[in-house]
Design a protein around this motif. Structure first.
Motif, mmCIF file in Angstrom:
data_model
loop_
_atom_site.group_PDB
_atom_site.id
_atom_site.type_symbol
_atom_site.label_atom_id
_atom_site.label_comp_id
_atom_site.label_asym_id
_atom_site.label_seq_id
_atom_site.Cartn_x
_atom_site.Cartn_y
_atom_site.Cartn_z
ATOM 1 N N GLY A 54 6.382 4.694 -14.076
ATOM 2 C CA GLY A 54 5.799 4.218 -12.618
ATOM 3 C C GLY A 54 6.845 3.238 -12.126
ATOM 4 N N GLU A 55 7.046 2.064 -13.245
ATOM 5 C CA GLU A 55 7.960 0.711 -12.959
ATOM 6 C C GLU A 55 9.274 1.282 -12.522
ATOM 7 O OE1 GLU A 55 8.661 -3.605 -14.374
ATOM 8 O OE2 GLU A 55 7.964 -2.223 -15.652
ATOM 9 N N ARG A 74 16.533 -8.810 -4.372
ATOM 10 C CA ARG A 74 15.284 -9.136 -3.970
ATOM 11 C C ARG A 74 14.168 -8.051 -3.971
ATOM 12 N NH1 ARG A 74 15.619 -13.117 0.949
ATOM 13 N NH2 ARG A 74 13.614 -12.941 0.455
ATOM 14 N N THR A 75 14.846 -6.831 -3.854
ATOM 15 C CA THR A 75 14.078 -5.917 -3.400
ATOM 16 C C THR A 75 13.297 -4.982 -4.638
ATOM 17 O OG1 THR A 75 15.908 -4.167 -3.381
ATOM 18 C CG2 THR A 75 15.050 -5.030 -1.335
ATOM 19 N N ILE A 76 13.812 -5.888 -5.832
ATOM 20 C CA ILE A 76 13.088 -5.198 -7.097
ATOM 21 C C ILE A 76 11.496 -5.263 -6.998
ATOM 22 C CG2 ILE A 76 12.865 -5.623 -9.563
ATOM 23 C CD1 ILE A 76 15.663 -6.175 -9.464
ATOM 24 N N LYS A 77 10.985 -4.176 -7.328
ATOM 25 C CA LYS A 77 9.547 -4.115 -7.332
ATOM 26 C C LYS A 77 9.074 -4.270 -8.862
ATOM 27 C CE LYS A 77 9.118 -1.210 -3.236
ATOM 28 N NZ LYS A 77 10.688 -1.546 -2.851
ATOM 29 N N LYS A 78 8.357 -5.288 -9.184
ATOM 30 C CA LYS A 78 7.648 -5.585 -10.398
ATOM 31 C C LYS A 78 6.250 -4.876 -10.637
ATOM 32 C CE LYS A 78 6.458 -9.301 -13.632
ATOM 33 N NZ LYS A 78 6.876 -8.573 -14.749
ATOM 34 N N ASN A 134 11.433 0.837 -9.070
ATOM 35 C CA ASN A 134 12.742 0.245 -9.031
ATOM 36 C C ASN A 134 13.793 1.045 -8.693
ATOM 37 O OD1 ASN A 134 11.573 -2.241 -9.619
ATOM 38 N ND2 ASN A 134 11.794 -1.912 -11.755
ATOM 39 N N ASN A 135 13.994 2.214 -9.143
ATOM 40 C CA ASN A 135 15.220 3.147 -8.869
ATOM 41 C C ASN A 135 15.113 3.543 -7.452
ATOM 42 O OD1 ASN A 135 16.006 3.478 -11.572
ATOM 43 N ND2 ASN A 135 14.785 5.335 -12.006
ATOM 44 N N VAL A 136 13.884 3.839 -6.625
ATOM 45 C CA VAL A 136 13.889 4.010 -5.156
ATOM 46 C C VAL A 136 14.401 2.772 -4.516
ATOM 47 C CG1 VAL A 136 12.217 4.383 -3.331
ATOM 48 C CG2 VAL A 136 11.850 5.624 -5.405
ATOM 49 N N ALA A 137 13.939 1.534 -4.901
ATOM 50 C CA ALA A 137 14.364 0.517 -3.928
ATOM 51 C C ALA A 137 15.635 0.223 -4.279
ATOM 52 C CB ALA A 137 13.491 -1.022 -4.764
ATOM 53 N N ASN A 138 16.281 0.391 -5.752
ATOM 54 C CA ASN A 138 17.695 -0.212 -5.934
ATOM 55 C C ASN A 138 18.617 1.014 -5.274
ATOM 56 O OD1 ASN A 138 16.943 -2.159 -7.580
ATOM 57 N ND2 ASN A 138 16.999 -1.229 -9.434
ATOM 58 N N SER A 139 18.082 2.304 -5.227
ATOM 59 C CA SER A 139 18.999 3.433 -4.631
ATOM 60 C C SER A 139 19.267 3.085 -3.263
ATOM 61 C CB SER A 139 18.310 4.631 -4.849
ATOM 62 O OG SER A 139 19.056 5.595 -3.966
ATOM 63 N N LEU A 140 18.106 2.433 -2.377
ATOM 64 C CA LEU A 140 18.271 2.219 -1.048
ATOM 65 C C LEU A 140 19.290 1.014 -0.889
ATOM 66 C CD1 LEU A 140 17.640 2.486 1.816
ATOM 67 C CD2 LEU A 140 15.536 1.350 1.423
ATOM 68 N N ALA A 141 18.798 -0.022 -1.525
ATOM 69 C CA ALA A 141 19.633 -1.294 -1.755
ATOM 70 C C ALA A 141 21.113 -1.167 -1.995
ATOM 71 C CB ALA A 141 19.047 -2.321 -2.738
ATOM 72 N N GLN A 142 21.420 -0.276 -2.988
ATOM 73 C CA GLN A 142 22.674 0.254 -3.343
ATOM 74 C C GLN A 142 23.510 0.859 -2.307
ATOM 75 O OE1 GLN A 142 24.291 -1.071 -6.003
ATOM 76 N NE2 GLN A 142 26.201 -0.434 -5.207
ATOM 77 N N ARG A 157 1.159 -1.237 0.049
ATOM 78 C CA ARG A 157 0.049 -0.189 -0.031
ATOM 79 C C ARG A 157 0.970 1.192 -0.092
ATOM 80 N NH1 ARG A 157 -5.007 1.916 0.932
ATOM 81 N NH2 ARG A 157 -5.326 4.071 2.161
ATOM 82 N N ALA A 158 1.830 1.234 0.528
ATOM 83 C CA ALA A 158 2.776 2.354 0.919
ATOM 84 C C ALA A 158 3.500 2.666 -0.484
ATOM 85 C CB ALA A 158 3.943 2.272 1.928
ATOM 86 N N ASP A 159 3.710 1.344 -1.190
ATOM 87 C CA ASP A 159 4.315 1.697 -2.416
ATOM 88 C C ASP A 159 3.403 2.034 -3.520
ATOM 89 O OD1 ASP A 159 6.855 0.603 -1.468
ATOM 90 O OD2 ASP A 159 6.502 -1.322 -1.966
ATOM 91 N N GLN A 160 2.355 1.897 -3.470
ATOM 92 C CA GLN A 160 1.214 1.979 -4.308
ATOM 93 C C GLN A 160 0.814 3.622 -4.430
ATOM 94 O OE1 GLN A 160 -1.538 -0.814 -3.111
ATOM 95 N NE2 GLN A 160 -1.133 -2.342 -4.654
ATOM 96 N N LEU A 161 0.866 3.977 -2.934
ATOM 97 C CA LEU A 161 0.459 5.619 -2.834
ATOM 98 C C LEU A 161 1.710 6.165 -3.157
ATOM 99 C CD1 LEU A 161 -1.093 5.440 0.850
ATOM 100 C CD2 LEU A 161 -2.281 5.477 -1.525
ATOM 101 N N MET A 162 2.953 5.717 -2.854
ATOM 102 C CA MET A 162 3.912 6.564 -3.491
ATOM 103 C C MET A 162 3.883 6.541 -4.958
ATOM 104 S SD MET A 162 8.075 5.637 -3.316
ATOM 105 C CE MET A 162 7.834 5.217 -1.364
ATOM 106 N N MET A 163 3.955 5.384 -5.552
ATOM 107 C CA MET A 163 3.712 5.483 -7.215
ATOM 108 C C MET A 163 2.427 6.472 -7.600
ATOM 109 S SD MET A 163 3.307 2.120 -9.596
ATOM 110 C CE MET A 163 3.116 2.502 -11.594
#
Length: 360
Positions: free
Chosen positions: A154-155, A308-312, A159-167, A62-68
């Motif tokens: 949106g995709e 594993r944090t990639i959001k599809k 993915n950039n948000v998740a990858n940035s944090l993971a990186q 839900r947080a991801d969807q609201l952010m998107m």
């Protein structure tokens, strides 16, 4: 007075009916249904997940969807869409009716954004967690192009948000690994320098060897003292055999004192102090090695988690190419105009009647 009121209402209705039926430009609506899915699925549910299970959407999703949703309706994305699709020219084309088009092609981005929000909607279905994207345009091709860009952007954004944090986490772990590696090399080099300085590969082995020599010397001393006691029972103290045994005992005792001085002594650098310093340096090297291995394990786990944090973005319904203009809703808007006109006329007629009654 009543006739002009109803005439005005009828004229208003006719004008609105002509506009909605003839003049209003067709707007095509392209729709896409999307769901955000994460690859790092949890292995179990907690008590706090009960509400999310009932609602159909997990809290994280839900947080991801609201952010998107917020990103898809943002000014930043609008600027990108305008640059790639030239939205200003499309929405302000002179062929569109003046009441629905974007009036000023060179207007500030804030004006365009307000108009953009009236043509693009992103709604979240709280029950099944589906984001419904609707994009309106004056041609079917443009509405589909806008909808497709919204899904792709949106995709990429998620993915950039998740990858940035993971990186960021992986970079931090890599720096820690480098620091722990340098610390380990430094500790091992210090241990090696100490061995070279003392000329001992293993002080522990040297100490154990010295203890073994002392044990042998102690055994020899005991044996010599036993022989001396036996000879003194029938020989005088000046007898050569007794004198020889005394010399041997004195030599063994002197050797024992030397070996004991190597192990422990109030002055100098005895072997026990060397062993203690060596063990401390060895412990520091072992600790640095353990910390380095832990850092390596954390780095590997961090890299796995990063993958594993990639959001599809799962497209439940691909952006459609509309065949019929759903907007404006001509019949509905005409009926609303009719009801509004006659309601306002009725109110005006009632007010006029009240005023006439008070005059009388």
């Amino acid at each position: 007075m009543a006739q002009p009121i109803w005439a005005a209402a009828f004229a208003f209705f006719v004008a609105m009916a002509v506009y909605w039926s003839v003049l209003a430009s067709d707007r095509y609506v392209s729709t896409a249904h999307i769901v955000i899915q994460r690859t790092d699925l949890s292995t179990g549910a907690t008590a706090g997940d009960l509400a999310s299970l009932i609602g159909g959407v997990s809290g994280a999703n839900r947080a991801d969807q609201l952010m998107m949703r917020d990103y898809l309706l943002s000014v930043g994305l609008l600027q990108k869409l305008d640059k790639e699709l030239d939205l200003r020219s499309h929405f302000s084309n002179w062929r569109r009716d003046p009441f629905s088009k974007f009036l000023f092609a060179n207007a500030p981005i804030e004006w365009l954004h307000r108009y953009y929000l009236s043509r693009v909607s992103v709604e979240l279905n709280d029950y099944d967690g589906v984001l419904v994207v609707n994009a309106q345009a004056y041609t079917p091709e443009m509405s589909k192009a806008i909808s497709e860009k919204l899904v792709l952007e949106g995709e990429a954004f998620m993915n950039n948000v998740a990858n940035s944090l993971a990186q960021t986490q992986v970079d931090f772990l890599e720096k820690q690994v480098v620091q722990m590696h340098d610390r380990l090399l430094s500790a091992r080099q210090t241990l090696l320098d100490y061995q070279n300085k003392k000329g001992l590969a293993s002080p522990m082995a040297t100490a154990e060897s010295t203890v073994a020599i002392l044990a042998k010397l102690q055994a020899s001393l005991t044996e010599l003292q036993t022989q001396k006691s036996a000879l003194q029972s029938y020989l005088v103290a000046s007898h050569p055999s007794v004198v020889q045994l005394n010399q041997q005992i004195s030599a063994v005792e002197k050797q024992m004192l030397q070996e004991q001085a190597k192990l422990a002594s109030p002055t100098g650098k005895p072997l026990n102090k060397t062993v203690e310093e060596y063990q401390r340096l060895e412990m520091q090297a072992a600790f640095a090695d353990a910390v380095y291995k832990t850092a390596l394990s954390a780095l590997e786990r961090g890299r796995i988690e990063a993958t594993r944090t990639i959001k599809k973005i799962s497209v439940v319904q691909a952006p459609t190419l509309p065949e019929y203009p759903l907007e404006p809703r001509r019949i509905y808007n005409t009926l609303v105009a009719l009801m509004t006109a006659f309601l306002l006329a009725g109110i005006a007629h009632l007010l006029w009647a009240v005023v006439q009654d008070h005059k009388d």
